[in-house]
Design an enzyme around this catalytic site. Structure first.
Site, PDB file in Angstrom:
ATOM      1  N   TYR A   1      39.763  57.532  -7.236  1.00 15.82           N
ATOM      2  CA  TYR A   1      39.889  55.676  -6.895  1.00 15.82           C
ATOM      3  C   TYR A   1      38.447  54.889  -6.092  1.00 15.82           C
ATOM      4  CZ  TYR A   1      44.983  57.115  -6.684  1.00 15.82           C
ATOM      5  OH  TYR A   1      45.727  58.014  -6.764  1.00 15.82           O
TER       6      TYR A   1
ATOM      7  N   GLY B   1      55.247  55.514   1.943  1.00 13.71           N
ATOM      8  CA  GLY B   1      54.570  56.658   2.127  1.00 13.71           C
ATOM      9  C   GLY B   1      53.107  56.729   2.675  1.00 13.71           C
ATOM     10  N   ARG B   2      52.145  56.673   1.875  1.00 15.77           N
ATOM     11  CA  ARG B   2      51.287  56.098   2.974  1.00 15.77           C
ATOM     12  C   ARG B   2      51.121  55.682   3.961  1.00 15.77           C
ATOM     13  NH1 ARG B   2      46.135  55.441  -0.386  1.00 15.77           N
ATOM     14  NH2 ARG B   2      47.309  54.507  -2.096  1.00 15.77           N
TER      15      ARG B   2
ATOM     16  N   ARG C   1      40.165  61.567  -3.065  1.00 16.25           N
ATOM     17  CA  ARG C   1      40.624  59.553  -3.389  1.00 16.25           C
ATOM     18  C   ARG C   1      39.362  59.048  -3.816  1.00 16.25           C
ATOM     19  NH1 ARG C   1      41.878  56.984  -0.115  1.00 16.25           N
ATOM     20  NH2 ARG C   1      42.806  55.458  -1.485  1.00 16.25           N
TER      21      ARG C   1
ATOM     22  N   GLU D   1      60.490  52.806   0.698  1.00 15.45           N
ATOM     23  CA  GLU D   1      59.556  54.330   0.535  1.00 15.45           C
ATOM     24  C   GLU D   1      58.651  54.358   0.668  1.00 15.45           C
ATOM     25  OE1 GLU D   1      60.400  54.021  -4.120  1.00 15.45           O
ATOM     26  OE2 GLU D   1      61.673  53.873  -4.159  1.00 15.45           O
TER      27      GLU D   1
ATOM     28  N   TYR E   1      47.537  61.304   0.225  1.00 12.40           N
ATOM     29  CA  TYR E   1      46.934  61.098  -1.179  1.00 12.40           C
ATOM     30  C   TYR E   1      46.108  62.278  -1.282  1.00 12.40           C
ATOM     31  CZ  TYR E   1      50.072  57.870  -2.774  1.00 12.40           C
ATOM     32  OH  TYR E   1      52.157  57.750  -1.841  1.00 12.40           O
TER      33      TYR E   1
ATOM     34  N   CYS F   1      30.869  70.948  -9.138  1.00  4.43           N
ATOM     35  CA  CYS F   1      29.794  70.514 -10.814  1.00  4.43           C
ATOM     36  C   CYS F   1      30.347  69.417 -11.011  1.00  4.43           C
ATOM     37  CB  CYS F   1      30.293  71.774 -10.984  1.00  4.43           C
ATOM     38  SG  CYS F   1      29.177  73.398 -10.221  1.00  4.43           S
ATOM     39  N   GLU F   2      30.137  67.997 -10.227  1.00  6.05           N
ATOM     40  CA  GLU F   2      30.455  66.900 -11.224  1.00  6.05           C
ATOM     41  C   GLU F   2      30.503  65.925  -9.804  1.00  6.05           C
ATOM     42  OE1 GLU F   2      33.317  66.310 -13.228  1.00  6.05           O
ATOM     43  OE2 GLU F   2      33.410  67.910 -13.611  1.00  6.05           O
TER      44      GLU F   2
HETATM   45  C1  PLP Z   1      53.697  56.814  -4.438  1.00  6.78           C
HETATM   46  C2  PLP Z   1      55.364  55.842  -4.670  1.00  6.78           C
HETATM   47  C3  PLP Z   1      55.773  55.396  -3.211  1.00  6.78           C
HETATM   48  C4  PLP Z   1      54.874  54.964  -2.644  1.00  6.78           C
HETATM   49  O1  PLP Z   1      53.413  54.705  -2.391  1.00  6.78           O
HETATM   50  P1  PLP Z   1      52.724  54.473  -1.390  1.00  6.78           P
HETATM   51  O2  PLP Z   1      52.189  53.407  -1.655  1.00  6.78           O
HETATM   52  O3  PLP Z   1      52.422  55.460  -0.549  1.00  6.78           O
HETATM   53  O4  PLP Z   1      54.000  53.680   0.049  1.00  6.78           O
HETATM   54  C5  PLP Z   1      57.131  55.203  -3.096  1.00  6.78           C
HETATM   55  N1  PLP Z   1      57.800  54.185  -4.459  1.00  6.78           N
HETATM   56  C6  PLP Z   1      57.255  54.804  -5.898  1.00  6.78           C
HETATM   57  C7  PLP Z   1      58.521  54.934  -6.902  1.00  6.78           C
HETATM   58  C8  PLP Z   1      56.163  55.634  -6.209  1.00  6.78           C
HETATM   59  O5  PLP Z   1      56.184  56.335  -6.598  1.00  6.78           O
END
Ligand code: PLP
Length: 433
Positions: free
Chosen positions: A331, A290-291, A327, A288, A387, A358-359
């Site tokens: 973070y 994403g980033r 971000r 999975e 993100y 305004c922060e």
């Molecule tokens: C956010 C998330 C991801 C993706 O995370 P990345 O750091 O973007 O690769 C994969 N699986 C689950 C369940 C997530 O919550």
């Protein structure tokens, strides 16, 4: 071949040789900013597909499915491009599932549904769509899933998301795999939960996700080992477990002065995950990311509104703010910022790059040494593809930015800038009583 392409594998934004203007796939950032305005997200399609190809290559020796984590960047055009490559998807809400279905209904069979708070109607949507598997995070959730499946006279394939109690070095807000976190079910309890089962539930897999922006392969390997051990136990109990979903979380390097080889990172990651999965046998590996697929493909373009000095500090105030890219505020994330026009002088100034919100937390960079910037200059905030837009908000009633996808030397607008009308249309204007 990979070595020759390593430049694009790190970051697709370069200064063009002749005009010294920041470009992506041959498209100049000055032109897109003039055409579509700022703040503006720009993505390289080639880069995203290269990153996906790295995963496909590295995991080619095992049955696998890459399920892109939609929350990293959920813009339809990006989902569409990935769906066309046969990519699967990890969704964490009914809304994200609707996005996937909107780009490709048939992609439902490649969808895994994660998240700690699935509602009955989200479950119904996913059951009707025929998703691949529910990653269930709790016992009550599993009971509700059985109820919904019974109601729809179907069977729900599920994997328990287990909490492997593995420590992963990352920001505390994005670490998820330890006992004290809200995510998943304690791995020591999982076996008993699978035993409960029921005729509307099909135990099909085990899943984990230990966090995000994890740079070392070791914690992924440790989690994989624990998952595979559980799978062996479950098979002994008579469950036909076919899927090992080892989550996302592979990190990228945001600091330009630290070496980062994306191909090598994926190779190490695969090296940690594949042996336990092969040892177990008969498993399809679900991933999975994403980033890792989208972060470095994107930049946020912004224009300098003002440069102002307060005491000893210099503030560069841009038209992009924390509502566009949260971000740094959320973070303490580092994003490299570069001028779109390559500076002619070597002069540098230490500045804070901030937005109009305004922060005090509204900053994009703090105490950063940058080429001297002036009113009207364009800057690019790099590595903003993940993100970024998906976390954008209307705070301070600021319209969310437009987005552009570059493909084959052409820039396509994939989301127009939000209008005032867009922002007001859900509200009631007038005396409510
Ligand atoms: C956010 C998330 C991801 C993706 O995370 P990345 O750091 O973007 O690769 C994969 N699986 C689950 C369940 C997530 O919550």
């Amino acid at each position: 071949m990979l070595l020759l392409r390593s430049a694009i594998l790190t970051r697709p934004f370069f200064y063009s040789e002749t005009e010294k203007i920041l470009s992506v796939e041959g498209v100049k950032m000055e032109q897109v900013a003039r055409r579509y305005g700022t703040p503006l997200y720009v993505y390289s399609s080639e880069h995203i597909l290269e990153r996906l190809a790295l995963f496909e290559q590295a995991f080619s020796v095992v049955p696998h499915l890459v399920c892109y984590a939609v929350k990293a960047n959920s813009t339809l055009a990006i989902l569409k491009m990935l769906a066309q490559k046969g990519c699967g998807f990890d969704v964490v809400s009914g809304g994200e599932l609707e996005r996937v279905l909107a780009v490709d209904r048939a992609a439902a069979e490649r969808v895994v549904f994660s998240g700690v708070g699935k509602t009955a109607s989200e479950m119904d949507l996913a059951l009707r769509a025929g998703i691949l598997v529910f990653n269930v995070e709790g016992e009550e959730e599993l009971e509700l899933l059985a109820e919904r499946a019974a109601k729809l006279r179907g069977k729900a394939r599920f994997a328990l998301r287990v909490n492997p109690d593995v420590f992963a070095e990352t920001h505390p807000y994005i670490s998820t795999g330890m006992r004290e976190h809200k995510f998943g079910i304690d791995i020591r309890r999982a076996r008993a939960v699978y035993r409960k089962g029921g005729k509307y539930l099909e135990p099909a897999g085990v899943s984990v996700h230990i966090g995000s922006q994890i740079r070392s392969a070791d914690p992924f390997g440790a989690a994989a080992e624990r998952v595979v051990r559980l799978i062996a136990d479950l098979r002994q109990d008579g469950h036909a477990i076919r899927y090992a979903d080892l989550g996302g979380g592979l990190g990228v390097e945001y600091h330009p002065d630290k070496a980062f080889d994306a191909a090598e990172k994926v190779r190490q990651y695969a090296e940690a995950l594949i042996p336990p999965v092969q040892k177990a046998g008969g498993l399809t590996l679900l991933l999975e990311p994403g980033r890792f697929l989208v972060a470095q493909a994107g930049a946020l373009l912004a224009r300098v509104l003002y440069v102002k000095k307060n005491g000893a500090k210099t503030f560069v105030i841009t038209d992009a703010a924390m509502n566009d890219l949260i971000r740094p505020a959320l973070y303490q994330a580092y994003h490299e910022i570069v001028p779109v026009q390559k500076p002619r002088s070597a002069r540098k100034t230490i500045v804070d790059v901030v937005g109009p919100v305004c922060e005090t937390g509204d900053f994009l960079a703090r105490d950063r040494e940058l080429p001297t910037l002036r009113q009207g200059d364009l800057v690019a905030i790099l590595d903003a593809g993940a993100y970024g837009m998906s976390l954008a908000s209307n705070y301070n009633t600021r319209p969310r930015p437009a987005e552009v996808l570059v493909r084959g030397r052409r820039a396509q607008l994939i989301r127009r800038r939000e209008s005032m009308h867009d922002m007001l249309q859900t509200e009631r204007n007038g005396s409510p009583f």
